[in-house]
Every structure is written in structure tokens, then in C-alpha cells.
Scaffold this motif. Structure first.
Motif, PDB file in Angstrom:
ATOM      1  N   ARG A 185       0.833  -1.209   0.000  1.00  0.00           N
ATOM      2  CA  ARG A 185       0.000   0.000   0.000  1.00  0.00           C
ATOM      3  C   ARG A 185       0.868   1.260   0.000  1.00  0.00           C
ATOM      4  NH1 ARG A 185      -3.683  -3.402   2.747  1.00  0.00           N
ATOM      5  NH2 ARG A 185      -5.842  -3.157   2.013  1.00  0.00           N
ATOM      6  N   SER A 202      -1.226   2.891   9.861  1.00  0.00           N
ATOM      7  CA  SER A 202      -2.630   3.123  10.194  1.00  0.00           C
ATOM      8  C   SER A 202      -3.337   3.876   9.077  1.00  0.00           C
ATOM      9  CB  SER A 202      -2.722   3.907  11.509  1.00  0.00           C
ATOM     10  OG  SER A 202      -4.064   4.217  11.820  1.00  0.00           O
ATOM     11  N   ALA A 203      -2.686   4.908   8.546  1.00  0.00           N
ATOM     12  CA  ALA A 203      -3.276   5.683   7.448  1.00  0.00           C
ATOM     13  C   ALA A 203      -3.453   4.827   6.203  1.00  0.00           C
ATOM     14  CB  ALA A 203      -2.403   6.895   7.148  1.00  0.00           C
ATOM     15  N   GLU A 237      -3.807   1.531   6.024  1.00  0.00           N
ATOM     16  CA  GLU A 237      -4.853   0.523   6.216  1.00  0.00           C
ATOM     17  C   GLU A 237      -6.243   1.116   6.012  1.00  0.00           C
ATOM     18  OE1 GLU A 237      -4.811  -2.747   6.638  1.00  0.00           O
ATOM     19  OE2 GLU A 237      -2.642  -2.709   6.366  1.00  0.00           O
ATOM     20  N   SER A 238      -6.376   2.413   6.214  1.00  0.00           N
ATOM     21  CA  SER A 238      -7.683   3.064   6.058  1.00  0.00           C
ATOM     22  C   SER A 238      -8.116   3.148   4.600  1.00  0.00           C
ATOM     23  CB  SER A 238      -7.638   4.473   6.657  1.00  0.00           C
ATOM     24  OG  SER A 238      -6.893   5.356   5.829  1.00  0.00           O
ATOM     25  N   LEU A 239      -7.207   2.857   3.663  1.00  0.00           N
ATOM     26  CA  LEU A 239      -7.534   2.996   2.242  1.00  0.00           C
ATOM     27  C   LEU A 239      -8.450   1.886   1.737  1.00  0.00           C
ATOM     28  CD1 LEU A 239      -4.091   4.179   0.822  1.00  0.00           C
ATOM     29  CD2 LEU A 239      -6.113   5.548   1.325  1.00  0.00           C
ATOM     30  N   GLY A 240      -8.518   0.794   2.451  1.00  0.00           N
ATOM     31  CA  GLY A 240      -9.481  -0.247   2.088  1.00  0.00           C
ATOM     32  C   GLY A 240      -9.139  -0.965   0.803  1.00  0.00           C
ATOM     33  N   TRP A 265      -9.278   5.133  -3.659  1.00  0.00           N
ATOM     34  CA  TRP A 265      -8.067   5.577  -2.974  1.00  0.00           C
ATOM     35  C   TRP A 265      -7.893   7.081  -3.104  1.00  0.00           C
ATOM     36  CZ3 TRP A 265      -2.838   2.809  -2.416  1.00  0.00           C
ATOM     37  CH2 TRP A 265      -3.007   1.537  -1.847  1.00  0.00           C
ATOM     38  N   GLN A 324     -10.320   8.860  -0.817  1.00  0.00           N
ATOM     39  CA  GLN A 324      -9.994   8.698   0.603  1.00  0.00           C
ATOM     40  C   GLN A 324      -8.731   9.479   0.983  1.00  0.00           C
ATOM     41  OE1 GLN A 324      -9.849   4.413   1.027  1.00  0.00           O
ATOM     42  NE2 GLN A 324     -11.974   4.211   0.392  1.00  0.00           N
ATOM     43  N   SER A 379      -8.239  12.868   3.745  1.00  0.00           N
ATOM     44  CA  SER A 379      -7.458  12.556   4.941  1.00  0.00           C
ATOM     45  C   SER A 379      -6.705  13.775   5.466  1.00  0.00           C
ATOM     46  CB  SER A 379      -6.460  11.445   4.614  1.00  0.00           C
ATOM     47  OG  SER A 379      -5.591  11.214   5.707  1.00  0.00           O
TER      48      SER A 379
END
Length: 355
Positions: free
Chosen positions: A164, A230-231, A233-236, A243, A246, A250
Motif C-alpha cells: 500500500r 494506520s493511514a 490501512e484506512s484505504l481499504g 483511494w 480517501q 485525509s
């Protein structure tokens, strides 16, 4: 010390130190510099008394600011499409073979990435066995701003540890600090001038890079790593349009920087890089370089690349006339065209062969 025009070569007992020395161009890789560095590496490989190699810049401002695409595009002018691809192939094949030499060096290499480490410079740095940075280090793959794509095997080395992170860096071209590259495992340690002198002395005495004692990541870097992961992982799910949306929403500083980069980048390059990195996610560095060679050669006959270099580096009006206003407008069949076999024999990018 033996001082050539483009690479300074210093022998210190069991250590060979190679310093890139094209300061006015920030060590941008033209064909001549590539060939001189390739020859210097081969000589170090062939010397039985050399146990390890140290690669750095002769100037503090930049390790290497990338490939000399300005010279390449100037040479492409007035050629027909096949001639453009052939010329591009000659340049990129030489650069990627150099990358492969470093990646698969028979002797361990330490790279010190002071100052700017961009594009092709990151390609050199990425293959080293030990990768060091200092407080001045700034990394990026800025090819989207010139209608190209992050090449030099970046589809492998950017995604190797965190796909990612690598994909986000590739599709945005954001600039990373020394803290970022340490947090994301693109470098092993940060050093100062005294550390460099000590490490070089140890290597000169015969110690190998794997035996060096490097400072581990401190609490600040570990905290920064957690924030990055953490940031990310938030992208899904990996859908480009999702992407982008999102990231743009952010508050994470590197994501905000990505949103800024997208305002001026080529939409075709963004969409292509997304596809390219997905294609190479499980590839080796050699496979990535071989694929990059076909794509980069084909792109030398595409208007997006020549227009991007014109606007940013030649005329410097910073007003490129991109083909597409947004990634949603980019046709997939155009991207697939970049992967078509070249109409001539393609060079093989292989690990160096040793006796």
C-alpha cells in the motif's frame, strides 16, 4: 584517488568508494554517467582485494536527481516513432542493467543517499545491501509530473515491504523525508559525518556491510511507522478512484501532499502507474526492470511523455497539455498498448555473471 569526470573512485584497502560527480546536473543519469559507473562497478567486482563497495555522491545537495530525461527528449525530437523507441531502448537498457548490477552485486554495496534521491537515483539506491540516509535526505519518484511512470524496477522495490505504501508513493510522486524512508523500511539507518567515517574505516579494514553495527530505529521512527501503517490501512479495497477520494479526505500529512501532487500530474500516468504496480506486485526486481524496459521504450513515442518534459524541464512553462482531465477518462486499451512487444529485439536485463 583516481578522479574521472563523472565518477570519483577511491580505493581504501578492502573498500572501493564510488562517488557520483555530475554536480551541475545533480548527478542526473545521462548515458555517459551510466556507462562510467557501470565500468567502475565492474572493476570493483573484478578486483579480488575488494570486499565491499560504497556508493555516494561527491556533492551534498543530491545523491542523484534521476534520469536525464531532458537530454533524452531533446534527442527524440524529429525522429519517427520506431526511431524514438529504439533510442529510448538504448538509454533505458543501459540504466536498468546498471540497476541490476547493483541489485545482484557479487560484492556487498553500501549506499549513502544524501540530499535528493529521485527517480533513477532511487533505483540505484534501492539495490544496495545497506542503505543509509542523513538528515538532508529527500526521496521521491516524480515521473507522473512528466507523463512517465515510476520505472527502474520501482514496482518491485517500493512495494516489497508494504504494497500500500509503495502504491501510494508510486501513484502520487510525494516527497519523503529521511524519517519516512526509515519508517517504511526503504533505508536501514540514519548516519552523520562521524558515523560515515567510522563505517568506511571498518569496511576498509575488511569488515563486511552485514557485520556493521547500525543504530536501530528509535521511538520517534517507530511511532511514525505506526502512523503511516494506520493511514494506509484506512484505504481499504484497492480501487484507484476510491483511494484518490480517501486520500484527498485525509488529514495525514503525506496524504495531503499526495492530493497536491495530483493537481499537476498526468492523469494518464497516474492510471498507468496504478495498473503497472498491480501488475508487478509479486514480481522480482529483474522482472520489473524487464517489463519497465518495454514500457519506457514505448512511451518514448507517446506525446504525454514529451509534452511533460517540455513543460517542466525544457520550456519550463509548467503548463502541460495533458491528454485526459481525470483518471476516469483514461482508456484501459491505451495503457495496454504500452506493453506491446517492441518491433525490434529487446535487451535482457540480467544479474551480472561472475567467473
Amino acid at each position: 584517488m583516481t578522479n574521472t569526470d563523472l565518477v570519483q573512485v577511491q580505493r581504501r584497502q578492502a573498500l572501493t568508494i564510488l562517488r557520483l560527480n555530475r554536480p551541475l546536473a545533480l548527478n542526473a543519469l545521462n548515458l555517459e554517467l551510466i556507462e562510467v559507473l557501470t565500468k567502475a562497478l565492474q572493476q570493483a567486482f573484478d578486483d579480488p582485494e575488494v570486499r565491499s563497495i560504497w556508493l555516494e555522491s561527491a556533492v551534498e545537495k543530491a545523491f542523484c536527481a534521476g534520469g536525464d530525461v531532458k537530454a533524452l527528449v531533446s534527442a527524440l525530437a524529429h525522429l519517427n516513432a520506431e526511431e524514438q523507441r529504439r533510442l529510448g531502448h538504448r538509454y533505458f537498457a543501459a540504466e536498468y542493467r546498471l540497476d541490476a548490477m547493483i541489485e545482484h552485486s557479487p560484492k556487498p554495496i553500501v549506499a549513502l543517499g544524501r540530499g535528493l534521491v529521485m527517480g533513477g537515483g532511487w533505483g540505484l539506491f534501492a539495490g544496495a545491501n545497506v542503505r543509509l540516509v542523513d538528515a538532508s535526505s529527500r526521496f521521491s519518484m516524480p515521473e507522473l509530473q512528466i507523463g512517465l511512470f515510476p520505472d527502474v524496477g520501482a514496482g518491485h522495490f517500493l512495494q516489497k515491504h508494504h504494497w500500500r505504501a509503495g502504491t501510494l508513493i508510486g501513484i502520487s510522486g510525494i516527497h519523503l523525508t529521511h524519517d519516512d524512508v526509515l519508517a517504511l523500511d526503504y533505508a536501514h539507518a540514519q548516519v552523520g559525518a562521524e558515523d560515515v567515517a567510522l563505517l568506511q574505516a571498518e569496511l576498509a579494514s575488511g569488515k563486511l556491510p552485514a557485520e556493521l553495527t547500525l543504530s536501530p530505529a528509535d521511538a520517534r521512527i517507530l511511532e511514525h511507522r505506526d502512523a503511516w501503517l494506520s493511514a494506509l490501512e484506512s484505504l481499504g479495497e484497492p480501487v484507484l478512484s476510491d483511494w484518490i477520494a480517501q486520500v484527498q479526505a485525509s488529514d495525514f500529512e503525506p496524504f495531503k501532499a499526495a492530493a497536491v501532487q495530483w493537481q499537476t500530474a498526468s492523469s494518464l500516468s497516474i492510471a498507468h502507474t496504478w495498473h503497472h504496480f498491480k501488475r508487478l506486485r509479486e514480481a522480482s526486481r529483474l522482472t520489473a526492470l524487464q517489463t519497465d524496459l518495454v514500457v519506457a521504450s514505448n512511451l518514448c513515442s507517446e506525446p504525454e511523455f514529451t509534452e511533460g518534459v517540455r513543460a517542466l524541464l525544457i520550456d519550463k512553462d509548467k503548463q502541460p497539455k495533458w491528454l485526459y482531465p481525470a483518471v476516469e477518462n483514461v482508456p484501459f486499451n491505451l495503457i495496454e498498448r504500452f506493453y506491446q512487444p517492441l518491433p525490434f529485439e529487446t535487451a535482457r536485463i540480467e544479474a551480472p555473471v561472475q567467473d
